[in-house]
Design a protein around this motif. Sequence first.
Motif, PDB file in Angstrom:
ATOM      1  N   TYR A  82      53.617  78.577  50.866  1.00 16.18           N
ATOM      2  CA  TYR A  82      54.962  78.274  51.843  1.00 16.18           C
ATOM      3  C   TYR A  82      54.753  77.220  52.713  1.00 16.18           C
ATOM      4  N   HIS A  83      55.737  76.184  52.917  1.00 13.05           N
ATOM      5  CA  HIS A  83      55.867  75.317  54.053  1.00 13.05           C
ATOM      6  C   HIS A  83      56.935  75.422  54.662  1.00 13.05           C
ATOM      7  N   SER A  84      57.087  75.743  55.896  1.00 12.79           N
ATOM      8  CA  SER A  84      58.274  76.052  56.664  1.00 12.79           C
ATOM      9  C   SER A  84      59.133  74.910  56.887  1.00 12.79           C
ATOM     10  N   TRP A  85      60.395  74.696  56.813  1.00  9.64           N
ATOM     11  CA  TRP A  85      61.436  73.574  57.009  1.00  9.64           C
ATOM     12  C   TRP A  85      61.353  73.544  58.807  1.00  9.64           C
ATOM     13  N   ALA A  86      61.598  72.357  59.162  1.00  6.87           N
ATOM     14  CA  ALA A  86      61.696  72.133  60.575  1.00  6.87           C
ATOM     15  C   ALA A  86      63.558  72.440  60.854  1.00  6.87           C
ATOM     16  N   PHE A  87      63.625  73.072  61.819  1.00  7.41           N
ATOM     17  CA  PHE A  87      65.134  73.280  62.272  1.00  7.41           C
ATOM     18  C   PHE A  87      65.699  72.707  63.425  1.00  7.41           C
ATOM     19  N   THR A  88      66.745  72.257  63.559  1.00  8.62           N
ATOM     20  CA  THR A  88      67.197  71.709  64.929  1.00  8.62           C
ATOM     21  C   THR A  88      67.660  72.740  65.711  1.00  8.62           C
ATOM     22  N   GLU A  89      67.426  72.532  66.996  1.00  8.20           N
ATOM     23  CA  GLU A  89      67.811  73.872  68.022  1.00  8.20           C
ATOM     24  C   GLU A  89      69.364  74.284  67.784  1.00  8.20           C
ATOM     25  N   ASN A  90      69.957  72.952  67.693  1.00  7.08           N
ATOM     26  CA  ASN A  90      71.585  73.295  67.760  1.00  7.08           C
ATOM     27  C   ASN A  90      72.006  72.654  66.447  1.00  7.08           C
ATOM     28  N   LYS A  91      72.187  73.384  65.380  1.00  4.73           N
ATOM     29  CA  LYS A  91      72.623  72.987  64.196  1.00  4.73           C
ATOM     30  C   LYS A  91      74.007  72.189  64.167  1.00  4.73           C
ATOM     31  N   THR A  92      74.252  71.278  63.154  1.00 10.06           N
ATOM     32  CA  THR A  92      75.449  70.826  63.303  1.00 10.06           C
ATOM     33  C   THR A  92      76.452  71.704  62.617  1.00 10.06           C
ATOM     34  N   LYS A  93      77.463  71.924  63.098  1.00  9.96           N
ATOM     35  CA  LYS A  93      78.761  72.736  63.081  1.00  9.96           C
ATOM     36  C   LYS A  93      79.490  72.019  61.851  1.00  9.96           C
ATOM     37  N   ILE A  94      80.195  72.745  60.879  1.00  8.41           N
ATOM     38  CA  ILE A  94      81.007  72.163  60.110  1.00  8.41           C
ATOM     39  C   ILE A  94      82.324  72.045  60.587  1.00  8.41           C
ATOM     40  N   PRO A  95      83.178  70.592  60.850  1.00 11.95           N
ATOM     41  CA  PRO A  95      84.184  70.619  61.626  1.00 11.95           C
ATOM     42  C   PRO A  95      85.273  71.511  61.160  1.00 11.95           C
ATOM     43  N   ALA A  96      86.222  72.013  61.759  1.00 11.42           N
ATOM     44  CA  ALA A  96      87.074  72.967  61.380  1.00 11.42           C
ATOM     45  C   ALA A  96      87.981  72.531  60.128  1.00 11.42           C
ATOM     46  N   HIS A  97      88.555  71.348  59.924  1.00  8.25           N
ATOM     47  CA  HIS A  97      89.088  70.921  59.063  1.00  8.25           C
ATOM     48  C   HIS A  97      88.513  70.927  57.740  1.00  8.25           C
ATOM     49  N   HIS A  98      87.080  70.493  57.922  1.00  6.80           N
ATOM     50  CA  HIS A  98      86.370  70.651  56.516  1.00  6.80           C
ATOM     51  C   HIS A  98      86.100  72.182  56.093  1.00  6.80           C
ATOM     52  N   LEU A  99      85.854  72.849  56.987  1.00  5.96           N
ATOM     53  CA  LEU A  99      85.659  74.282  56.713  1.00  5.96           C
ATOM     54  C   LEU A  99      86.816  75.186  56.009  1.00  5.96           C
ATOM     55  N   LYS A 100      88.159  74.429  56.633  1.00  6.32           N
ATOM     56  CA  LYS A 100      89.178  75.061  56.026  1.00  6.32           C
ATOM     57  C   LYS A 100      89.181  74.796  54.221  1.00  6.32           C
ATOM     58  N   LYS A 101      89.014  73.351  54.086  1.00  5.94           N
ATOM     59  CA  LYS A 101      88.981  73.064  52.581  1.00  5.94           C
ATOM     60  C   LYS A 101      87.704  73.969  51.886  1.00  5.94           C
ATOM     61  N   MET A 102      86.550  74.021  52.690  1.00  7.47           N
ATOM     62  CA  MET A 102      85.303  74.597  52.088  1.00  7.47           C
ATOM     63  C   MET A 102      85.644  75.740  51.791  1.00  7.47           C
ATOM     64  N   LYS A 103      86.300  76.667  52.232  1.00  9.03           N
ATOM     65  CA  LYS A 103      86.489  78.286  52.343  1.00  9.03           C
ATOM     66  C   LYS A 103      87.483  78.581  51.007  1.00  9.03           C
ATOM     67  N   LYS A 104      88.371  77.233  50.598  1.00  6.23           N
ATOM     68  CA  LYS A 104      88.974  77.635  49.385  1.00  6.23           C
ATOM     69  C   LYS A 104      88.099  77.838  48.170  1.00  6.23           C
ATOM     70  N   TYR A 105      86.789  77.277  47.946  1.00  3.97           N
ATOM     71  CA  TYR A 105      85.876  77.390  47.028  1.00  3.97           C
ATOM     72  C   TYR A 105      85.137  78.709  47.178  1.00  3.97           C
ATOM     73  N   GLU A 106      85.424  79.385  48.202  1.00  4.44           N
ATOM     74  CA  GLU A 106      84.562  80.656  48.089  1.00  4.44           C
ATOM     75  C   GLU A 106      83.172  80.463  48.293  1.00  4.44           C
ATOM     76  N   PRO A 107      82.687  79.572  49.145  1.00  4.40           N
ATOM     77  CA  PRO A 107      81.152  79.452  49.213  1.00  4.40           C
ATOM     78  C   PRO A 107      80.364  80.717  49.664  1.00  4.40           C
ATOM     79  N   VAL A 108      79.099  80.828  49.388  1.00  2.69           N
ATOM     80  CA  VAL A 108      77.994  81.813  49.929  1.00  2.69           C
ATOM     81  C   VAL A 108      77.020  81.202  51.019  1.00  2.69           C
TER      82      VAL A 108
END
Length: 347
Positions: A59-85
């Motif tokens: 196992y090699h851990s990924w590096a993570f940003t402290e403040n992860k990029t948020k999905i913009p609201a208008h993109h998130l609305k479109k994404m949710k139509k596809y029922e992502p997990v």
Amino acid sequence: MAKNVNLKRVVRVLVIMIILLGLFYLFAPRYVIRALIYQHVGIDDYPIFENRKVRAENYHSWAFTENKTKIPAHHLKKMKKYEPVSFLIVQNDTVISEHYWDNYGPDSYSNLFSSTKSIVSLLIGIANDKGYIDSLDQAVGDYLPEYNKGNKSKISIKDLLTMSSGLSWDESYGSLFSTTTQAYYGKDLESLVMDLEVIEKPGERYKYLSGNTQILGFLLTEATGMTMADFAGKYLWTPIGARHDALWSLDKKEGIEKAYCCFNSNARDIARIGKLVLDSGQAYGKQLISKEYLLNATQPADYLVDKNGKENNFYGYQWWIVNYKGTTVKYARGILGQYIFVLPDYD
């Protein structure tokens, strides 16, 4: 009197229906019964099958940003139509965005479906590099005796990789009696793929057939003397630093891996497959797959034509390619929305 007559008719009809259902259950193929029981394929199907572990032992851990990029609201609305997990972005070796829905998380298993085909392609490349396979132009029949006869002897490994075998597999997802349904719910993949016939000249026309990938699975096992899961664990899954063992669904207990569909893992570990392709086959200082193989795998096999007679400009060795707004995207995809997108221009 009339009520009694009607009641007798109802009882008679019910008895006939029960008898017919009983006969159907007794004589219908077992895979049809299983398909009717489970109704719809789903990303959580792995518990209904036997599975073989693909070991993760480095196992090699990924590096993570402290403040992860948020999905913009208008993109998130479109994404949710596809029922992502799950949704994850890795850039510059760092996870910059990560989202989960419906109680899924970093450790949740789900089926990649046909994105599994792209993993099989990588395994074939590794086997070729290591000398288990002499050449991609080699005849499939050199490894599988059932393909050393008649027109089947003309099919090369490359023909399978590029979906141009010309075989008779029925790639239908809506029929109870299709070859694909039988492959998914049945318990004898060997008979299913070994009995196929050539109906078109190999190496000329692109035609997407899951059977091609399943044959590659049998070929890989024959060439290496290892199960697909063991080979993948040793030469791919462990070297790319996956955290969790993957689960590869089998056709039956101690059977063959469903090469065309059923690799089960999570977003963080699967992102490592994309990273490997992005880095031209390198992982943690080691060249796992040759650059030459990956270059060919992720560019169109343009000597082929599609069903409309047009040049194939979208498919390589079990990897898809698209040009989106001037950016070349290499990607794997599964039927229920499983994607691994590789964007070299953006790392």
